[in-house]
Scaffold this motif. Structure first.
Motif, PDB file in Angstrom:
ATOM      1  N   ALA A  39      36.487  11.302 -28.241  1.00 18.54           N
ATOM      2  CA  ALA A  39      35.964  12.589 -28.662  1.00 18.54           C
ATOM      3  C   ALA A  39      35.124  12.595 -29.763  1.00 18.54           C
ATOM      4  N   GLU A  40      35.327  11.778 -30.614  1.00 18.23           N
ATOM      5  CA  GLU A  40      34.517  11.502 -32.015  1.00 18.23           C
ATOM      6  C   GLU A  40      33.218  10.777 -31.481  1.00 18.23           C
ATOM      7  N   ASP A  41      33.101   9.987 -30.701  1.00 15.32           N
ATOM      8  CA  ASP A  41      32.152   9.148 -30.313  1.00 15.32           C
ATOM      9  C   ASP A  41      31.275  10.467 -29.491  1.00 15.32           C
ATOM     10  N   GLY A  42      31.928  11.219 -28.775  1.00 13.20           N
ATOM     11  CA  GLY A  42      31.230  12.353 -28.159  1.00 13.20           C
ATOM     12  C   GLY A  42      30.483  13.248 -28.909  1.00 13.20           C
ATOM     13  N   LYS A  43      31.203  13.627 -30.019  1.00 16.83           N
ATOM     14  CA  LYS A  43      30.443  14.690 -31.027  1.00 16.83           C
ATOM     15  C   LYS A  43      29.174  13.645 -31.842  1.00 16.83           C
ATOM     16  N   VAL A  44      29.403  12.502 -32.158  1.00  9.60           N
ATOM     17  CA  VAL A  44      28.424  11.603 -32.732  1.00  9.60           C
ATOM     18  C   VAL A  44      27.095  11.760 -31.584  1.00  9.60           C
ATOM     19  N   LEU A  45      27.241  11.433 -30.536  1.00  9.17           N
ATOM     20  CA  LEU A  45      26.482  11.284 -29.402  1.00  9.17           C
ATOM     21  C   LEU A  45      25.631  12.811 -29.026  1.00  9.17           C
ATOM     22  N   THR A  46      26.446  13.842 -29.396  1.00 11.49           N
ATOM     23  CA  THR A  46      25.890  15.120 -29.215  1.00 11.49           C
ATOM     24  C   THR A  46      24.959  15.487 -30.394  1.00 11.49           C
ATOM     25  N   GLN A  47      25.205  14.874 -31.379  1.00 10.94           N
ATOM     26  CA  GLN A  47      24.333  15.366 -32.645  1.00 10.94           C
ATOM     27  C   GLN A  47      23.241  14.180 -32.433  1.00 10.94           C
ATOM     28  N   LEU A  48      23.082  13.083 -32.005  1.00  6.06           N
ATOM     29  CA  LEU A  48      22.115  12.229 -31.790  1.00  6.06           C
ATOM     30  C   LEU A  48      21.270  12.835 -30.525  1.00  6.06           C
ATOM     31  N   LEU A  49      21.785  13.172 -29.927  1.00  5.59           N
ATOM     32  CA  LEU A  49      20.799  13.592 -28.518  1.00  5.59           C
ATOM     33  C   LEU A  49      20.369  14.903 -28.932  1.00  5.59           C
ATOM     34  N   ALA A  50      20.666  15.755 -29.865  1.00  6.32           N
ATOM     35  CA  ALA A  50      19.835  16.935 -30.279  1.00  6.32           C
ATOM     36  C   ALA A  50      18.673  16.683 -30.845  1.00  6.32           C
ATOM     37  N   LEU A  51      18.499  15.280 -31.358  1.00  7.20           N
ATOM     38  CA  LEU A  51      17.152  15.119 -32.296  1.00  7.20           C
ATOM     39  C   LEU A  51      16.065  14.836 -31.384  1.00  7.20           C
ATOM     40  N   ASP A  53      12.890  13.251 -29.787  1.00  9.47           N
ATOM     41  CA  ASP A  53      12.683  11.971 -29.370  1.00  9.47           C
ATOM     42  C   ASP A  53      12.202  10.873 -30.181  1.00  9.47           C
ATOM     43  N   ASN A  54      11.290  11.230 -31.069  1.00  5.60           N
ATOM     44  CA  ASN A  54      10.786  10.086 -32.111  1.00  5.60           C
ATOM     45  C   ASN A  54      11.661   9.674 -33.129  1.00  5.60           C
ATOM     46  N   ASP A  55      12.525  10.897 -33.581  1.00  7.28           N
ATOM     47  CA  ASP A  55      13.456  10.392 -34.593  1.00  7.28           C
ATOM     48  C   ASP A  55      14.735   9.685 -33.893  1.00  7.28           C
ATOM     49  N   LEU A  56      15.329  10.105 -32.680  1.00  3.63           N
ATOM     50  CA  LEU A  56      16.175   9.359 -32.152  1.00  3.63           C
ATOM     51  C   LEU A  56      15.752   7.902 -31.858  1.00  3.63           C
ATOM     52  N   MET A  57      14.525   7.563 -31.576  1.00 11.89           N
ATOM     53  CA  MET A  57      13.992   6.211 -31.127  1.00 11.89           C
ATOM     54  C   MET A  57      14.078   5.353 -32.537  1.00 11.89           C
ATOM     55  N   ASP A  58      13.472   6.137 -33.480  1.00 12.65           N
ATOM     56  CA  ASP A  58      13.661   5.429 -35.048  1.00 12.65           C
ATOM     57  C   ASP A  58      14.948   4.845 -35.149  1.00 12.65           C
ATOM     58  N   LEU A  59      16.078   5.871 -34.894  1.00 14.53           N
ATOM     59  CA  LEU A  59      17.435   5.413 -35.296  1.00 14.53           C
ATOM     60  C   LEU A  59      17.943   4.197 -34.272  1.00 14.53           C
ATOM     61  N   LEU A  60      17.659   4.328 -32.908  1.00 14.47           N
ATOM     62  CA  LEU A  60      18.140   3.560 -31.968  1.00 14.47           C
ATOM     63  C   LEU A  60      17.435   1.994 -32.277  1.00 14.47           C
ATOM     64  N   ILE A  61      16.184   2.069 -32.593  1.00 17.83           N
ATOM     65  CA  ILE A  61      15.555   0.633 -32.669  1.00 17.83           C
ATOM     66  C   ILE A  61      15.715   0.031 -34.178  1.00 17.83           C
ATOM     67  N   GLY A  62      16.401   0.935 -35.091  1.00 21.21           N
ATOM     68  CA  GLY A  62      16.691   0.497 -36.631  1.00 21.21           C
ATOM     69  C   GLY A  62      15.563   0.582 -37.205  1.00 21.21           C
ATOM     70  N   ARG A  63      14.499   1.335 -36.974  1.00 23.81           N
ATOM     71  CA  ARG A  63      13.356   1.831 -37.784  1.00 23.81           C
ATOM     72  C   ARG A  63      13.696   2.553 -39.181  1.00 23.81           C
ATOM     73  N   LYS A  64      14.602   3.161 -38.694  1.00 26.12           N
ATOM     74  CA  LYS A  64      15.488   4.188 -40.033  1.00 26.12           C
ATOM     75  C   LYS A  64      16.946   4.052 -39.585  1.00 26.12           C
ATOM     76  N   ASP A  65      17.806   4.480 -40.573  1.00 25.18           N
ATOM     77  CA  ASP A  65      19.188   4.515 -40.649  1.00 25.18           C
ATOM     78  C   ASP A  65      19.529   5.844 -40.726  1.00 25.18           C
ATOM     79  N   SER A  66      18.728   7.019 -41.146  1.00 25.01           N
ATOM     80  CA  SER A  66      19.006   8.106 -41.186  1.00 25.01           C
ATOM     81  C   SER A  66      17.820   9.088 -40.917  1.00 25.01           C
ATOM     82  N   VAL A  67      18.044  10.259 -40.522  1.00 20.22           N
ATOM     83  CA  VAL A  67      16.773  11.119 -40.555  1.00 20.22           C
ATOM     84  C   VAL A  67      17.401  12.475 -41.110  1.00 20.22           C
ATOM     85  N   PRO A  68      16.539  13.124 -41.519  1.00 17.77           N
ATOM     86  CA  PRO A  68      16.818  14.678 -42.468  1.00 17.77           C
ATOM     87  C   PRO A  68      17.798  15.370 -41.616  1.00 17.77           C
TER      88      PRO A  68
END
Length: 89
Positions: A39-51, A53-68
């Motif tokens: 359930a905790e993973d699901g919560k985090v994934l839901t937050q990530l998937l609400a971003l 596309d470009n912000d999500l990609m920045d996180l997924l490829i490690g370009r950024k460790d956080s977004v605003p």
């Protein structure tokens, strides 16, 4: 407790993105870890998937460790752990 089939299906559906790179990373992630997600993973994934596309990609490829939009959440252990799994090649 792991996610139900319905919850996992919903996350997989939400994971279909506009950028092929995001799709490939998320598909690989679900193939590896889908059956183990809780359930905790699901919560985090839901937050990530609400971003956006470009912000999500920045996180997924490690370009950024956080977004605003997820500044606070990105400091939490479950977020960091899931992001690390998403970044595995």
């Amino acid at each position: 407790m792991t996610l139900t089939n319905a919850e996992l299906y919903r996350l997989k559906s939400d994971a279909r993105r506009g950028l092929l790179e995001n799709d490939l990373i998320l598909q690989r992630f679900f193939e590896r870890y889908g059956a183990q997600l809780n359930a905790e993973d699901g919560k985090v994934l839901t937050q990530l998937l609400a971003l956006e596309d470009n912000d999500l990609m920045d996180l997924l490829i490690g370009r950024k460790d956080s977004v605003p939009a997820l500044e606070k959440e990105s400091q939490e252990t479950p977020f960091k752990a899931l992001l690390q799994k998403l970044r595995q090649k």
